[in-house]
Motif scaffolding. Structure first.
Motif, PDB file in Angstrom:
ATOM      1  N   ASN A 128       0.339  -0.943   0.093  1.00 58.22           N
ATOM      2  CA  ASN A 128       0.167  -0.430  -0.225  1.00 58.22           C
ATOM      3  C   ASN A 128       0.818   1.478  -0.060  1.00 58.22           C
ATOM      4  OD1 ASN A 128      -2.472  -1.248   0.130  1.00 58.22           O
ATOM      5  ND2 ASN A 128      -1.980  -1.997   1.887  1.00 58.22           N
ATOM      6  N   ASN A 129       2.253   1.228   0.072  1.00 51.91           N
ATOM      7  CA  ASN A 129       3.295   2.408  -1.240  1.00 51.91           C
ATOM      8  C   ASN A 129       3.860   2.919  -0.092  1.00 51.91           C
ATOM      9  OD1 ASN A 129       2.441   2.263  -4.085  1.00 51.91           O
ATOM     10  ND2 ASN A 129       0.919   3.326  -3.478  1.00 51.91           N
ATOM     11  N   SER A 130       4.043   1.590   1.680  1.00 53.80           N
ATOM     12  CA  SER A 130       4.882   2.558   2.495  1.00 53.80           C
ATOM     13  C   SER A 130       6.463   2.584   1.715  1.00 53.80           C
ATOM     14  CB  SER A 130       4.550   2.305   3.482  1.00 53.80           C
ATOM     15  OG  SER A 130       3.446   2.650   4.031  1.00 53.80           O
ATOM     16  N   SER A 131       7.315   2.215   2.351  1.00 55.32           N
ATOM     17  CA  SER A 131       8.793   2.431   1.228  1.00 55.32           C
ATOM     18  C   SER A 131       9.666   1.742   2.580  1.00 55.32           C
ATOM     19  CB  SER A 131       9.056   4.256   1.415  1.00 55.32           C
ATOM     20  OG  SER A 131       9.490   4.955   2.871  1.00 55.32           O
ATOM     21  N   ILE A 132      10.185   1.003   2.180  1.00 56.89           N
ATOM     22  CA  ILE A 132      10.989   0.151   2.514  1.00 56.89           C
ATOM     23  C   ILE A 132      11.365   1.064   3.830  1.00 56.89           C
ATOM     24  CG2 ILE A 132      13.257  -1.249   2.750  1.00 56.89           C
ATOM     25  CD1 ILE A 132      12.535  -1.882   0.108  1.00 56.89           C
ATOM     26  N   GLU A 133      12.490   2.130   3.435  1.00 54.76           N
ATOM     27  CA  GLU A 133      12.897   3.626   4.773  1.00 54.76           C
ATOM     28  C   GLU A 133      11.443   3.552   5.749  1.00 54.76           C
ATOM     29  OE1 GLU A 133      13.169   4.540   1.693  1.00 54.76           O
ATOM     30  OE2 GLU A 133      15.030   3.147   0.653  1.00 54.76           O
ATOM     31  N   ALA A 193      11.475   0.348   8.170  1.00 56.97           N
ATOM     32  CA  ALA A 193      12.424   0.354   8.869  1.00 56.97           C
ATOM     33  C   ALA A 193      12.361   0.920  10.140  1.00 56.97           C
ATOM     34  CB  ALA A 193      13.334   0.717   8.405  1.00 56.97           C
ATOM     35  N   LYS A 194      11.799   2.148   9.726  1.00 59.34           N
ATOM     36  CA  LYS A 194      12.617   3.778  11.251  1.00 59.34           C
ATOM     37  C   LYS A 194      11.226   3.103  12.379  1.00 59.34           C
ATOM     38  CE  LYS A 194      14.159   7.430   8.521  1.00 59.34           C
ATOM     39  NZ  LYS A 194      13.897   8.791   8.021  1.00 59.34           N
ATOM     40  N   GLU A 195       9.812   2.575  11.648  1.00 58.20           N
ATOM     41  CA  GLU A 195       8.265   2.500  12.149  1.00 58.20           C
ATOM     42  C   GLU A 195       8.489   1.413  12.737  1.00 58.20           C
ATOM     43  OE1 GLU A 195       3.562   1.380  11.022  1.00 58.20           O
ATOM     44  OE2 GLU A 195       4.689   2.065   9.703  1.00 58.20           O
ATOM     45  N   TYR A 196       8.985   0.034  12.219  1.00 58.53           N
ATOM     46  CA  TYR A 196       9.407  -1.400  13.146  1.00 58.53           C
ATOM     47  C   TYR A 196      11.089  -1.221  13.764  1.00 58.53           C
ATOM     48  CZ  TYR A 196       4.778  -2.720  11.262  1.00 58.53           C
ATOM     49  OH  TYR A 196       3.559  -2.297  10.454  1.00 58.53           O
ATOM     50  N   ILE A 228      13.827  -5.345   6.387  1.00 55.99           N
ATOM     51  CA  ILE A 228      12.582  -5.361   5.803  1.00 55.99           C
ATOM     52  C   ILE A 228      12.451  -5.044   3.909  1.00 55.99           C
ATOM     53  CG2 ILE A 228      10.551  -2.824   4.775  1.00 55.99           C
ATOM     54  CD1 ILE A 228      10.845  -2.963   8.003  1.00 55.99           C
ATOM     55  N   LYS A 229      13.492  -5.248   3.347  1.00 55.04           N
ATOM     56  CA  LYS A 229      13.369  -6.069   2.378  1.00 55.04           C
ATOM     57  C   LYS A 229      13.796  -7.302   2.485  1.00 55.04           C
ATOM     58  CE  LYS A 229      16.671  -2.814  -0.388  1.00 55.04           C
ATOM     59  NZ  LYS A 229      18.341  -2.332  -1.079  1.00 55.04           N
ATOM     60  N   LYS A 230      14.107  -7.725   3.290  1.00 55.47           N
ATOM     61  CA  LYS A 230      14.137 -10.086   3.123  1.00 55.47           C
ATOM     62  C   LYS A 230      12.342  -9.842   3.531  1.00 55.47           C
ATOM     63  CE  LYS A 230      18.845 -10.715   4.478  1.00 55.47           C
ATOM     64  NZ  LYS A 230      19.284 -11.009   5.937  1.00 55.47           N
ATOM     65  N   ILE A 231      12.203  -8.973   4.032  1.00 48.50           N
ATOM     66  CA  ILE A 231      10.781  -9.542   4.647  1.00 48.50           C
ATOM     67  C   ILE A 231       9.466  -9.331   3.578  1.00 48.50           C
ATOM     68  CG2 ILE A 231       8.737  -8.710   6.343  1.00 48.50           C
ATOM     69  CD1 ILE A 231       9.940  -8.444   8.188  1.00 48.50           C
TER      70      ILE A 231
END
Length: 90
Positions: free
Chosen positions: A62-67, A70-73, A80-83
């Protein structure tokens, strides 16, 4: 780890056979593989991670960026990329 004297639980014939390989030492006899529980199955840790990873994948779709994720979690960008790029959630 609990130690038990072999004479208390094993037949003498088996003890004599084991003594062909080792004497007077402590040996570890592992559980059979079917007796093992997978990681996190008892504590709920695995289920929590699966839920978190599904939420991350959903947010990414839904268009959240990887960056942002990463900050949120509080995870690395590589994690995050692996997930999000794994096929586990499909």
């Amino acid at each position: 780890m609990k130690y038990t004297n072999a004479k208390k639980i094993l037949p003498e014939k088996l003890i004599i056979e084991i003594q062909q390989y080792v004497q007077g030492e402590t040996i570890y006899i592992p559980k059979q593989e079917k007796e093992y529980n997978s990681w996190g199955s008892l504590s709920g840790g695995r289920q929590w991670l699966e839920h978190r990873n599904a939420a991350i994948r959903h947010a990414f779709k839904n268009n959240s960026s990887i960056e942002q994720l990463a900050k949120e979690y509080f995870l690395s960008i590589e994690t995050i990329k692996k997930i999000v790029y794994s096929h586990n959630g499909d």
